[in-house]
Scaffold this motif. Structure first.
Motif, PDB file in Angstrom:
ATOM      1  N   HIS A 324     -36.860  74.965  62.652  1.00 36.32           N
ATOM      2  CA  HIS A 324     -36.339  74.034  61.646  1.00 36.32           C
ATOM      3  C   HIS A 324     -35.397  73.041  62.312  1.00 36.32           C
ATOM      4  O   HIS A 324     -34.458  73.427  63.005  1.00 36.32           O
ATOM      5  CB  HIS A 324     -35.588  74.835  60.564  1.00 36.32           C
ATOM      6  N   TRP A 325     -35.641  71.737  62.041  1.00 40.57           N
ATOM      7  CA  TRP A 325     -34.733  70.718  62.575  1.00 40.57           C
ATOM      8  C   TRP A 325     -34.255  69.795  61.472  1.00 40.57           C
ATOM      9  O   TRP A 325     -35.032  69.077  60.862  1.00 40.57           O
ATOM     10  CB  TRP A 325     -35.402  69.904  63.682  1.00 40.57           C
ATOM     11  N   CYS A 326     -32.966  69.855  61.231  1.00 40.72           N
ATOM     12  CA  CYS A 326     -32.272  68.919  60.347  1.00 40.72           C
ATOM     13  C   CYS A 326     -31.493  67.965  61.247  1.00 40.72           C
ATOM     14  O   CYS A 326     -30.711  68.402  62.097  1.00 40.72           O
ATOM     15  CB  CYS A 326     -31.336  69.680  59.410  1.00 40.72           C
ATOM     16  N   THR A 327     -31.689  66.655  61.074  1.00 45.84           N
ATOM     17  CA  THR A 327     -31.111  65.671  61.999  1.00 45.84           C
ATOM     18  C   THR A 327     -29.690  65.259  61.638  1.00 45.84           C
ATOM     19  O   THR A 327     -29.129  64.379  62.289  1.00 45.84           O
ATOM     20  CB  THR A 327     -31.986  64.405  62.044  1.00 45.84           C
ATOM     21  N   ALA A 328     -29.084  65.867  60.628  1.00 39.17           N
ATOM     22  CA  ALA A 328     -27.730  65.498  60.225  1.00 39.17           C
ATOM     23  C   ALA A 328     -26.719  65.923  61.284  1.00 39.17           C
ATOM     24  O   ALA A 328     -27.031  66.634  62.242  1.00 39.17           O
ATOM     25  CB  ALA A 328     -27.390  66.145  58.886  1.00 39.17           C
ATOM     26  N   ASP A 329     -25.497  65.496  61.098  1.00 36.45           N
ATOM     27  CA  ASP A 329     -24.370  65.918  61.921  1.00 36.45           C
ATOM     28  C   ASP A 329     -23.658  67.050  61.199  1.00 36.45           C
ATOM     29  O   ASP A 329     -23.608  67.081  59.958  1.00 36.45           O
ATOM     30  CB  ASP A 329     -23.409  64.736  62.120  1.00 36.45           C
ATOM     31  N   VAL A 330     -23.096  67.997  61.944  1.00 37.36           N
ATOM     32  CA  VAL A 330     -22.377  69.099  61.279  1.00 37.36           C
ATOM     33  C   VAL A 330     -21.114  68.614  60.584  1.00 37.36           C
ATOM     34  O   VAL A 330     -20.504  69.355  59.812  1.00 37.36           O
ATOM     35  CB  VAL A 330     -22.032  70.241  62.258  1.00 37.36           C
ATOM     36  N   GLY A 331     -20.717  67.363  60.830  1.00 36.71           N
ATOM     37  CA  GLY A 331     -19.573  66.802  60.119  1.00 36.71           C
ATOM     38  C   GLY A 331     -19.852  66.495  58.665  1.00 36.71           C
ATOM     39  O   GLY A 331     -18.923  66.184  57.918  1.00 36.71           O
ATOM     40  N   TRP A 332     -21.100  66.573  58.247  1.00 32.87           N
ATOM     41  CA  TRP A 332     -21.473  66.342  56.852  1.00 32.87           C
ATOM     42  C   TRP A 332     -21.937  67.651  56.223  1.00 32.87           C
ATOM     43  O   TRP A 332     -22.311  68.598  56.903  1.00 32.87           O
ATOM     44  CB  TRP A 332     -22.599  65.306  56.751  1.00 32.87           C
ATOM     45  N   ILE A 333     -21.985  67.693  54.908  1.00 32.70           N
ATOM     46  CA  ILE A 333     -22.392  68.908  54.208  1.00 32.70           C
ATOM     47  C   ILE A 333     -23.825  69.289  54.561  1.00 32.70           C
ATOM     48  O   ILE A 333     -24.165  70.480  54.630  1.00 32.70           O
ATOM     49  CB  ILE A 333     -22.230  68.751  52.675  1.00 32.70           C
ATOM     50  N   THR A 334     -24.683  68.299  54.830  1.00 39.93           N
ATOM     51  CA  THR A 334     -26.061  68.628  55.197  1.00 39.93           C
ATOM     52  C   THR A 334     -26.090  69.460  56.471  1.00 39.93           C
ATOM     53  O   THR A 334     -26.873  70.408  56.589  1.00 39.93           O
ATOM     54  CB  THR A 334     -26.895  67.345  55.371  1.00 39.93           C
ATOM     55  N   GLY A 335     -25.249  69.116  57.425  1.00 39.89           N
ATOM     56  CA  GLY A 335     -25.176  69.906  58.650  1.00 39.89           C
ATOM     57  C   GLY A 335     -24.622  71.290  58.414  1.00 39.89           C
ATOM     58  O   GLY A 335     -25.075  72.273  59.024  1.00 39.89           O
ATOM     59  N   HIS A 336     -23.617  71.401  57.540  1.00 40.17           N
ATOM     60  CA  HIS A 336     -23.086  72.715  57.184  1.00 40.17           C
ATOM     61  C   HIS A 336     -24.192  73.614  56.629  1.00 40.17           C
ATOM     62  O   HIS A 336     -24.397  74.742  57.090  1.00 40.17           O
ATOM     63  CB  HIS A 336     -21.998  72.581  56.102  1.00 40.17           C
ATOM     64  N   SER A 337     -24.880  73.101  55.595  1.00 37.91           N
ATOM     65  CA  SER A 337     -25.785  73.944  54.817  1.00 37.91           C
ATOM     66  C   SER A 337     -27.153  74.130  55.458  1.00 37.91           C
ATOM     67  O   SER A 337     -27.755  75.198  55.307  1.00 37.91           O
ATOM     68  CB  SER A 337     -25.965  73.359  53.406  1.00 37.91           C
ATOM     69  N   TYR A 338     -27.645  73.097  56.196  1.00 34.98           N
ATOM     70  CA  TYR A 338     -29.031  73.158  56.640  1.00 34.98           C
ATOM     71  C   TYR A 338     -29.229  72.998  58.149  1.00 34.98           C
ATOM     72  O   TYR A 338     -30.364  72.893  58.607  1.00 34.98           O
ATOM     73  CB  TYR A 338     -29.872  72.158  55.837  1.00 34.98           C
ATOM     74  N   ILE A 339     -28.131  73.009  58.913  1.00 34.69           N
ATOM     75  CA  ILE A 339     -28.219  73.240  60.353  1.00 34.69           C
ATOM     76  C   ILE A 339     -27.642  74.609  60.683  1.00 34.69           C
ATOM     77  O   ILE A 339     -28.214  75.359  61.470  1.00 34.69           O
ATOM     78  CB  ILE A 339     -27.471  72.160  61.166  1.00 34.69           C
ATOM     79  N   VAL A 340     -26.527  74.949  60.042  1.00 33.14           N
ATOM     80  CA  VAL A 340     -25.803  76.167  60.422  1.00 33.14           C
ATOM     81  C   VAL A 340     -26.026  77.292  59.408  1.00 33.14           C
ATOM     82  O   VAL A 340     -26.760  78.243  59.675  1.00 33.14           O
ATOM     83  CB  VAL A 340     -24.298  75.879  60.610  1.00 33.14           C
ATOM     84  N   TYR A 341     -25.430  77.213  58.244  1.00 31.08           N
ATOM     85  CA  TYR A 341     -25.307  78.387  57.388  1.00 31.08           C
ATOM     86  C   TYR A 341     -26.604  78.805  56.702  1.00 31.08           C
ATOM     87  O   TYR A 341     -26.939  79.994  56.677  1.00 31.08           O
ATOM     88  CB  TYR A 341     -24.194  78.163  56.369  1.00 31.08           C
ATOM     89  N   GLY A 342     -27.338  77.864  56.112  1.00 29.09           N
ATOM     90  CA  GLY A 342     -28.582  78.240  55.450  1.00 29.09           C
ATOM     91  C   GLY A 342     -29.610  78.826  56.396  1.00 29.09           C
ATOM     92  O   GLY A 342     -30.143  79.926  56.152  1.00 29.09           O
ATOM     93  N   PRO A 343     -29.915  78.147  57.519  1.00 29.25           N
ATOM     94  CA  PRO A 343     -30.894  78.707  58.459  1.00 29.25           C
ATOM     95  C   PRO A 343     -30.470  80.050  59.055  1.00 29.25           C
ATOM     96  O   PRO A 343     -31.269  80.993  59.104  1.00 29.25           O
ATOM     97  CB  PRO A 343     -30.996  77.622  59.541  1.00 29.25           C
ATOM     98  N   LEU A 344     -29.224  80.156  59.521  1.00 26.24           N
ATOM     99  CA  LEU A 344     -28.807  81.389  60.187  1.00 26.24           C
ATOM    100  C   LEU A 344     -28.701  82.547  59.200  1.00 26.24           C
ATOM    101  O   LEU A 344     -29.007  83.692  59.542  1.00 26.24           O
ATOM    102  CB  LEU A 344     -27.486  81.172  60.926  1.00 26.24           C
ATOM    103  N   SER A 345     -28.294  82.290  57.976  1.00 31.81           N
ATOM    104  CA  SER A 345     -28.235  83.348  56.974  1.00 31.81           C
ATOM    105  C   SER A 345     -29.624  83.925  56.715  1.00 31.81           C
ATOM    106  O   SER A 345     -29.780  85.117  56.428  1.00 31.81           O
ATOM    107  CB  SER A 345     -27.626  82.815  55.674  1.00 31.81           C
ATOM    108  N   ASN A 346     -30.649  83.074  56.866  1.00 33.01           N
ATOM    109  CA  ASN A 346     -32.032  83.516  56.669  1.00 33.01           C
ATOM    110  C   ASN A 346     -32.687  84.039  57.939  1.00 33.01           C
ATOM    111  O   ASN A 346     -33.867  84.406  57.919  1.00 33.01           O
ATOM    112  CB  ASN A 346     -32.866  82.358  56.109  1.00 33.01           C
ATOM    113  N   GLY A 347     -31.966  84.054  59.054  1.00 27.46           N
ATOM    114  CA  GLY A 347     -32.551  84.532  60.302  1.00 27.46           C
ATOM    115  C   GLY A 347     -33.554  83.576  60.901  1.00 27.46           C
ATOM    116  O   GLY A 347     -34.468  83.991  61.621  1.00 27.46           O
TER     117      GLY A 347
END
Length: 670
Positions: A324-347
């Motif tokens: 999965h690749w989300c092109t956002a920056d982690v400085g935005w909510i998209t990066g929080h939810s769909y680069i880091v926390y959502g993907p990793l929480s789902n393994g």
């Protein structure tokens, strides 16, 4: 996100009784989910989607409680799903304790996922780092122990001002692990914007880097931190932890500044996760307002975790072998939810990329997809329109056959950009999930489910199960089919923001009191205009302050922009209103053309006729201004607020700290 964030602080113009927005773009194309995709999908039919919706409507507490028990790890089970006794203050999963970092890492270590790739990172110069779940867990534990060695503990806010490097995600997870709320400040913000956020949040530490790489050059970050802290303006802040990325000379203040590698690398790779109450603060993320100080959006532990987890799982139909690749920056909510926390929480395996498409490498994104065999690609409409401008020959040079799903985020997408994305990038085989949400909502609220929902170019389609979205007038009454109104949510959901940091009254007024409570029912005001078609599909027409009143006709700027972009000469358009003595407001369009085209009076007249044919004569722009570039934030969003000022002949004011190139403003003055 790229983030298409409304300004709920703005007072909306009172509409007519029907709240009608009269421009309705003609769009009749419809695409059913591919049969092969639907047959393997988690939610594989519209009937399965409707069953989930009915279950949530029949008993919301039972619905959310069952998902929370099934999908999250709990140290202590919760006793109550939702306390809504003092709206709009919500308390979810009371009595329970959990930890977001544990849910993202530790629970995957027992079994085959321990050695699965968690994070693939590629730097702009081409360097690469990969972390399995076991390796990422060790790095997060070391960073957590380092923070504890500095006296950082539960409840202490840590600011992150970082490039897109693995340490950004590691630091976020380390903060969550020890219960220290983080506040990620986008690395493109100025020292002044950073200072405001550090002071408002009472930050105890900053994690930053010497710099990062962007568009073939090293961009310094540490000097902005030094400037933000000059004069002791943030007395709560005691430590600055610096990642070495570029190797450029960096000033370090004795007693305050520490190198990441000196402190973190020597720490133990074991650190127990702190049991956090469901409603403990997880992070504060600031949205930059057009006036006044930025709002610190507060999200809490369990509800945010569940919503990021579920939405990632449902919308991206995540499978164990996905990249999965989300092109956002982690400085935005998209990066929080769909680069880091959502993907990793789902393994899942998530990709981070430091760079951006640039003259030396216009196909940078497509090369990343080909190299890492990405299967899911999630980017912003602004980026898609820029790709269109460059022509399909650039993506056609790369092998994109690994892709199985495409997503868009950040703002409504024009139908022609949607079609180009589906055709050129997705090979007409990949479903497109056009997602609507905000920093304040924590995760996606309205989106197709790729195995269940038929899609229409330009529509984000239907609310997710459990989300009671509606289009209403300012009295809270639902409006009719294809009548414009205000996008609103009638019931609380787990991922909702809890307050504005330090200003709960602002939270109430900005989001819950524009539309008065009806019979005790509080309605969340999103700040966006929208309409629903005969199939119940939502069409988001932009922010409330992006509606133009022309001779009593209320026109949605998004649909005028979409009409312009549907012309083969136009790559990108932004439409605003300016005061007009006769009509109330006149329509001004700023237009960027496809590569090689030049604007002239003949093309201006042709575009006016085209908009008239697509929408109606009332929607024809009064003035079209051609430009090679439009004013954008460093994350790629068009700053329409600035265009409104320029169109009206006013001086640009308010927060322009995220503007990519300030010289653009001089070329656009009307």
């Amino acid at each position: 996100m790229a983030e298409a964030l409304p300004n709920p602080d703005a007072t909306p113009t009172a509409p007519s009784a029907s709240a009608s927005i009269e421009s309705v773009l003609h769009e009749e194309r419809r695409f059913e989910p591919p049969a092969a995709f639907a047959s393997q999908a988690r939610i594989g039919s519209i009937q399965a989607y409707r069953a989930l919706v009915a279950e949530a409507e029949a008993d919301p507490d039972a619905f959310w409680g069952a998902w929370a028990r099934q999908e999250l790890h709990w140290f202590t089970p919760f006793e109550k799903v939702l306390d809504w006794s003092d709206p709009p203050s919500a308390r979810w999963f009371e009595g329970g304790t959990t930890n977001l970092a544990y849910n993202c890492l530790d629970r995957h270590l027992e079994g085959p996922r321990a050695d699965k790739l968690a994070l693939i990172w590629e730097g702009e110069p081409g360097d690469e780092r990969r972390f399995t779940y076991r390796q990422l867990h060790a790095e997060v534990c070391k960073a957590a122990n380092a923070l504890r060695s500095l006296g950082i503990g539960k409840g202490d806010l840590v600011a992150l001002y970082m490039p897109m490097v693995p340490e950004a995600a590691i630091a976020m997870l380390a903060c969550a692990r020890i219960g220290a709320p983080h506040s990620v400040v986008f690395g493109g913000f100025s020292a002044e914007a950073l200072r405001d956020r550090l002071i408002d949040g009472d930050a105890k530490a900053v994690i930053t880097a010497d710099g990062g790489f962007r568009k073939d050059k090293a961009v310094a970050l540490k000097p902005a931190v030094d400037a933000a802290l000059a004069g002791g303006v943030c007395p709560t802040l005691k430590h600055v932890l610096v990642v070495r990325r570029t190797g450029e000379p960096t000033a370090m203040e004795a007693g305050r500044d520490l190198w990441w590698h000196d402190l973190v690398d020597s720490q133990s790779p074991e650190c127990p996760a702190e049991p956090m109450a469901s409603e403990d603060r997880l992070f504060v993320l600031y949205t930059s307002g057009s006036t006044g100080k930025p709002k610190g959006v507060v999200h809490t532990t369990a509800g945010y975790n569940l919503w990021a987890h579920l939405t990632f799982q449902w919308i991206f139909d995540i499978r164990d072998d996905d990249i999965h690749w989300c092109t956002a920056d982690v400085g935005w909510i998209t990066g929080h939810s769909y680069i880091v926390y959502g993907p990793l929480s789902n393994g899942a395996t998530t990709v981070m990329y430091e760079g951006a498409p640039r003259p030396s490498k216009p196909g940078a994104f497509w090369e990343v997809i080909e190299k890492h065999r990405c299967t899911i690609f999630y980017t912003a409409p602004t980026a898609i329109r820029a790709f269109m401008k460059g022509g399909r020959e650039v993506p056609d040079r790369s092998d994109l056959t690994s892709l199985r799903l495409l997503g868009t985020v950040g703002e409504p997408i024009n139908p022609e950009a949607w079609m180009w994305y589906r055709d050129v990038i997705g090979g007409n085989r990949c479903p497109v999930v056009d997602t609507w949400w905000q920093t304040e909502t924590g995760g996606v609220m309205i989106s197709p489910l790729p195995g269940a929902t038929a899609t229409k170019p330009g529509s984000c389609t239907l609310p997710l199960p459990g989300i009671a979205a509606d289009v209403v007038d300012l009295e809270g009454r639902s409006v009719g089919v294809d009548q414009g109104g205000y996008l609103a949510v009638r019931r609380p959901w787990p991922g909702m923001m809890r307050t504005v940091h330090g200003d709960h009254e602002r939270f109430r007024k900005s989001y819950w009191e524009h539309i008065p409570p009806i019979n005790g029912e509080y309605i969340y005001f999103a700040g966006d205009g929208a309409r629903r078609d005969a199939d119940g599909y939502f069409w988001v027409m932009g922010r409330v302050d992006d509606v133009i009143n022309v001779s009593g006709h209320r026109l949605g700027t998004m649909e005028i922009e979409s009409a312009l972009v549907s012309h083969p000469a136009v790559a990108e358009a932004a439409v605003v209103g300016r005061p007009d003595e006769l009509k109330g407001e006149a329509i001004v369009a700023f237009v960027s053309l496809e590569g090689g085209r030049s604007g002239d009076a003949a093309l201006e007249a042709e575009l006016r006729r085209h908009v008239g044919q697509e929408i109606g004569p009332i929607a024809r722009p009064d003035l079209i201004r051609f430009s090679d570039v439009l004013p954008k934030t460093r994350s790629g969003k068009i700053m329409r607020r600035l265009l409104r000022s320029l169109a009206a002949g006013q001086e640009v004011s308010g927060d322009i700290s995220t503007l990519e190139d300030r010289s653009v403003l001089d070329t656009l003055r009307v």
